[in-house]
Write an enzyme that holds these catalytic residues in place. Sequence first.
Site, mmCIF file in Angstrom:
data_model
loop_
_atom_site.group_PDB
_atom_site.id
_atom_site.type_symbol
_atom_site.label_atom_id
_atom_site.label_comp_id
_atom_site.label_asym_id
_atom_site.label_seq_id
_atom_site.Cartn_x
_atom_site.Cartn_y
_atom_site.Cartn_z
ATOM 1 N N LYS A 102 0.881 -1.163 0.000
ATOM 2 C CA LYS A 102 0.000 0.000 0.000
ATOM 3 C C LYS A 102 0.918 1.212 0.000
ATOM 4 O O LYS A 102 1.592 1.504 0.989
ATOM 5 C CB LYS A 102 -0.905 0.015 1.225
ATOM 6 N N GLY A 191 -10.922 8.146 5.863
ATOM 7 C CA GLY A 191 -12.069 9.004 6.110
ATOM 8 C C GLY A 191 -13.316 8.318 6.615
ATOM 9 O O GLY A 191 -14.233 8.976 7.097
#
Length: 260
Positions: A102, A191
């Site tokens: 990632k 988020g």
Amino acid sequence: MEETNDKLIIAGVEFKSRLWVGTGKYKDFEETKKAIEASGSDMVTVAVRRVNIFDRKSPNLLDYIDPKVYKILPNTAGCYNVEDALRYARLGREAGISDFVKLEVIGDDKTLFPDVCGLLKATEILAKEGFIVLPYSSDDPIVAQRLVDAGAAAVMPLGAPIGSGLGIRNPYNIKIILETVKGVPIIVDAGVGTASDAAIAMELGCDAVLINTGIAGAAQPIMMAAAMKHAVIAGRFAFKAGRIQRKLYAAASSPFDGML
């Protein structure tokens, strides 16, 4: 997910769950382990520069994550330039963790938004080195396509700033990415604050959601992990089922024809 017989596949690797989870911000490794188990996730991301992966004599997060059960995703969190991101991606592979990475190249401390230019450069370099690159990106559809062109195996646009819990702030950009970027999974990263945020991301058609703070920062992280699991399943079901069209006026559930 087994319930839909609808597997997520990246670089030939099959995932049963469409919920991926992070490992930061928990009170201890035991809580981390229990939350991961409750989430039902089989992809767990670990920050290479923040977690001890080399000194096996010290407490080690990897002792709590069974590689036979979970795919471990090294990440380059905390890297603010291309050189650092490349270094930690390579360290993760040298430690025998994974060819997956990632990829994060952060632009500044306040927003933690990605440095798009650095991200594109690092993606291209790592993809050429044989990494399966999953870049954390802005929600810009043009950037998403450029990342795929650079060799990304998936695109991971933010829903909102990292750790903010604001949910999906710009669903329209996410929809454009889903419509225009073809051939790779789209995974919302950052988020998500609660279960409804995860469900919304999946209802839009995203292939998966990656969540860390939304679980680890909850008053009861293990319970929230379970909530996120069910939200992702529900959101995927709803997307596959196809929602009704929104209408300005009412539409009776029962027809009036033939009424007494």
